[in-house]
Enzyme design. Structure first.
Site, PDB file in Angstrom:
ATOM      1  N   CYS A  44       0.817  -1.225   0.000  1.00  0.00           N
ATOM      2  CA  CYS A  44       0.000   0.000   0.000  1.00  0.00           C
ATOM      3  C   CYS A  44       0.848   1.272   0.000  1.00  0.00           C
ATOM      4  CB  CYS A  44      -0.942  -0.009   1.198  1.00  0.00           C
ATOM      5  SG  CYS A  44      -1.906  -1.514   1.284  1.00  0.00           S
TER       6      CYS A  44
ATOM      7  N   HIS B  78      -3.274   6.839   2.913  1.00  0.00           N
ATOM      8  CA  HIS B  78      -3.733   5.535   2.438  1.00  0.00           C
ATOM      9  C   HIS B  78      -5.132   5.290   3.001  1.00  0.00           C
ATOM     10  CE1 HIS B  78      -4.124   1.451   1.443  1.00  0.00           C
ATOM     11  NE2 HIS B  78      -3.775   0.946   2.604  1.00  0.00           N
TER      12      HIS B  78
ATOM     13  N   ASN C 214     -10.262  -0.280   0.560  1.00  0.00           N
ATOM     14  CA  ASN C 214      -8.799  -0.222   0.505  1.00  0.00           C
ATOM     15  C   ASN C 214      -8.339  -0.825  -0.824  1.00  0.00           C
ATOM     16  OD1 ASN C 214      -6.068  -0.769   0.764  1.00  0.00           O
ATOM     17  ND2 ASN C 214      -6.215  -1.478   2.884  1.00  0.00           N
TER      18      ASN C 214
HETATM   19  O1  UT7 Z   1      -3.570  -1.790   3.587  1.00  0.00           O
HETATM   20  C1  UT7 Z   1      -3.651  -2.785   4.569  1.00  0.00           C
HETATM   21  C2  UT7 Z   1      -3.689  -2.152   5.866  1.00  0.00           C
HETATM   22  N1  UT7 Z   1      -4.618  -2.842   6.733  1.00  0.00           N
HETATM   23  C3  UT7 Z   1      -5.276  -2.174   7.667  1.00  0.00           C
HETATM   24  O2  UT7 Z   1      -5.178  -0.986   7.787  1.00  0.00           O
HETATM   25  C4  UT7 Z   1      -6.122  -2.974   8.635  1.00  0.00           C
HETATM   26  C5  UT7 Z   1      -5.885  -2.542  10.053  1.00  0.00           C
HETATM   27  N2  UT7 Z   1      -6.816  -3.177  10.957  1.00  0.00           N
HETATM   28  C6  UT7 Z   1      -8.135  -2.825  10.996  1.00  0.00           C
HETATM   29  O3  UT7 Z   1      -8.570  -1.943  10.283  1.00  0.00           O
HETATM   30  C7  UT7 Z   1      -9.008  -3.516  11.992  1.00  0.00           C
HETATM   31  O4  UT7 Z   1      -8.223  -4.349  12.846  1.00  0.00           O
HETATM   32  C8  UT7 Z   1     -10.143  -4.385  11.333  1.00  0.00           C
HETATM   33  C9  UT7 Z   1     -11.163  -3.455  10.687  1.00  0.00           C
HETATM   34  C10 UT7 Z   1      -9.536  -5.334  10.314  1.00  0.00           C
HETATM   35  C11 UT7 Z   1     -10.860  -5.168  12.434  1.00  0.00           C
HETATM   36  O5  UT7 Z   1     -11.390  -4.269  13.397  1.00  0.00           O
HETATM   37  P1  UT7 Z   1     -11.170  -4.561  14.947  1.00  0.00           P
HETATM   38  O6  UT7 Z   1     -11.875  -3.479  15.675  1.00  0.00           O
HETATM   39  O7  UT7 Z   1      -9.712  -4.735  15.192  1.00  0.00           O
HETATM   40  O8  UT7 Z   1     -11.984  -5.922  15.149  1.00  0.00           O
HETATM   41  P2  UT7 Z   1     -11.454  -7.289  15.751  1.00  0.00           P
HETATM   42  O9  UT7 Z   1     -10.610  -7.995  14.764  1.00  0.00           O
HETATM   43  O10 UT7 Z   1     -10.923  -7.045  17.128  1.00  0.00           O
HETATM   44  O11 UT7 Z   1     -12.800  -8.081  15.908  1.00  0.00           O
HETATM   45  C12 UT7 Z   1     -13.782  -7.716  16.893  1.00  0.00           C
HETATM   46  C13 UT7 Z   1     -14.928  -8.696  16.797  1.00  0.00           C
HETATM   47  C14 UT7 Z   1     -14.493 -10.159  16.799  1.00  0.00           C
HETATM   48  O12 UT7 Z   1     -15.486 -10.884  17.492  1.00  0.00           O
HETATM   49  P3  UT7 Z   1     -15.254 -11.336  19.021  1.00  0.00           P
HETATM   50  O13 UT7 Z   1     -14.009 -12.174  18.989  1.00  0.00           O
HETATM   51  O14 UT7 Z   1     -15.097 -10.053  19.789  1.00  0.00           O
HETATM   52  O15 UT7 Z   1     -16.500 -12.078  19.332  1.00  0.00           O
HETATM   53  C15 UT7 Z   1     -14.509 -10.551  15.340  1.00  0.00           C
HETATM   54  O16 UT7 Z   1     -14.750 -11.928  15.154  1.00  0.00           O
HETATM   55  O17 UT7 Z   1     -15.613  -8.502  15.550  1.00  0.00           O
HETATM   56  C16 UT7 Z   1     -15.680  -9.749  14.849  1.00  0.00           C
HETATM   57  N3  UT7 Z   1     -15.613  -9.470  13.416  1.00  0.00           N
HETATM   58  C17 UT7 Z   1     -16.687  -9.147  12.678  1.00  0.00           C
HETATM   59  N4  UT7 Z   1     -17.987  -9.000  13.001  1.00  0.00           N
HETATM   60  C18 UT7 Z   1     -18.836  -8.644  12.005  1.00  0.00           C
HETATM   61  C19 UT7 Z   1     -14.513  -9.455  12.609  1.00  0.00           C
HETATM   62  N5  UT7 Z   1     -14.865  -9.118  11.357  1.00  0.00           N
HETATM   63  C20 UT7 Z   1     -16.209  -8.929  11.369  1.00  0.00           C
HETATM   64  C21 UT7 Z   1     -17.138  -8.552  10.386  1.00  0.00           C
HETATM   65  N6  UT7 Z   1     -18.444  -8.432  10.749  1.00  0.00           N
HETATM   66  N7  UT7 Z   1     -16.791  -8.319   9.111  1.00  0.00           N
END
Ligand code: UT7
Length: 331
Positions: A112, A258, A288
């Site tokens: 990216c 980005h 993205n």
């Molecule tokens: O160019 C590449 C650069 N990449 C990035 O910039 C990504 C950086 N990271 C992020 O943007 C975030 O970490 C994400 C958007 C990918 C995830 O957000 P988060 O607030 O870190 O969520 P999480 O992974 O901590 O997940 C929280 C909860 C989990 O459930 P439990 O374990 O709390 O029950 C996940 O299973 O949300 C759940 N979850 C979802 N729920 C509904 C994960 N993905 C989804 C989804 N829909 N799509």
């Protein structure tokens, strides 16, 4: 300072839209979760057209707006993590499509951060080679090729698209850049090539210990680690670029970051003590698009009158590698 003048900017995004409601039919997710955690509402997805096609169309628009022809271009720098071929390069395919025969061609893979690396390379080539007049930097991605639409934690993030800029050398102008990488974070964001099978039957040694087995060619991401990295490097890179340019973050007119996640940009804005309206965002519509995200946003910012002649602009990116890159210049 020696810098660059941007002569033309163009973009090409596929027609097909994939909305949050569409994704909710495929995986266990919903619009509210995706919008509140990322700021993304929809993305564009290619319908069979190759990555180089998007790259070539974006390049043609940038050339037209610059009032130049393909044959005027002396160097093409293309950036992509989703090219159509191992070889030839995206840059060579673009060269063929725009008729820039004889130009130098380079592909850059900095994920990216790729466009910003390519932009800075363009400036450095222009600065050191007097015979070079015009450089095309084009970033094109089809993340849909390497997205696992069964993985709700990644498939909500990515989209397809391309954008290009044509630049020339400009003396006595504002310019600074700050680029780097931390390979120790490589395992936090990866997509695997095909596993090697050699004629002696030796199996390739796999080093991607964090990636789930059977992940195939799909993007694997440790979202939390990448989030931590992004919120650290976005302000750090912006400040370093400002320091090198001899300006304060508040002096920047428009920051084009980005387009990964609204929350990452909000956190960076707070750290930099800048209002959100300094940042141009279009991730709600495109998601993205890796290296294409900054130039697509820059192109739209110009089209919408958000970037004007004379503005101090900052591009700042981060991504797999883990890489980071920023530039400040005058538009
Ligand atoms: O160019 C590449 C650069 N990449 C990035 O910039 C990504 C950086 N990271 C992020 O943007 C975030 O970490 C994400 C958007 C990918 C995830 O957000 P988060 O607030 O870190 O969520 P999480 O992974 O901590 O997940 C929280 C909860 C989990 O459930 P439990 O374990 O709390 O029950 C996940 O299973 O949300 C759940 N979850 C979802 N729920 C509904 C994960 N993905 C989804 C989804 N829909 N799509």
């Amino acid at each position: 300072m020696t810098g660059v003048k941007i002569l033309g900017v163009g973009k090409c995004v596929p027609e097909g839209r994939l909305t949050n409601d569409d994704l909710a039919k495929i995986v266990d997710t919903n619009d509210e979760w995706i919008v509140s955690r990322t700021g993304i509402s929809s993305r564009r997805i290619a319908a069979g057209e190759p990555t180089f096609h998007l790259a070539a169309e974006a390049s043609k628009q940038a050339l037209e707006r610059a009032g130049l022809k393909g044959e005027d271009i002396g160097l093409i720098i293309a950036t992509s993590i989703t090219p159509d071929y191992y070889t030839p390069s995206v840059a060579c395919m673009v060269q063929r499509e725009i008729g820039a025969t004889g130009s130098m061609t380079i592909d850059v893979n900095c994920a990216c951060s790729g466009f910003v690396y390519g932009f800075d390379m363009a400036k450095r080539y222009l600065q050191t080679d007097d015979s070079l007049k015009y450089v095309l930097v084009v970033s094109a991605e089809e993340l849909s090729k390497i997205t696992d639409y069964k993985d709700r934690s990644t498939c909500i993030l990515f989209g397809d698209g391309a954008a290009a800029v044509v630049v020339e050398r400009k003396e006595d102008t504002l310019y600074s850049s700050y680029l780097g990488a931390d390979g120790n974070g490589a395992q936090f964001l990866m997509a695997r090539n095909v596993l090697g099978k050699n004629p002696l039957g030796r199996e390739e040694t796999v080093i991607d210990e964090k990636m789930p087995e059977g992940n195939g060619p799909y993007l694997y991401q440790d979202g939390k680690e990448v989030y931590r990295f992004a919120t650290r490097v976005l302000p750090m890179v912006t400040k370093e670029c400002c320091q090198k340019a001899g300006i304060e973050p508040g002096d920047i007119d428009v920051i084009v970051p980005h387009q990964a996640n609204f929350r990452i940009i909000e956190t960076a804005a707070k750290n930099l003590k800048l209002p959100m309206d300094k940042f141009f965002l279009n991730l709600s519509e495109y998601g993205n698009t890796s290296s294409a995200s900054i130039p697509i946003a820059f192109c739209e910012a110009i089209e919408k009158g958000k970037v004007k002649s004379g503005d101090k602009v900052c591009f700042v990116g981060f991504g797999a590698g883990l890489t980071y890159a920023g530039v400040i210049f005058e538009y």
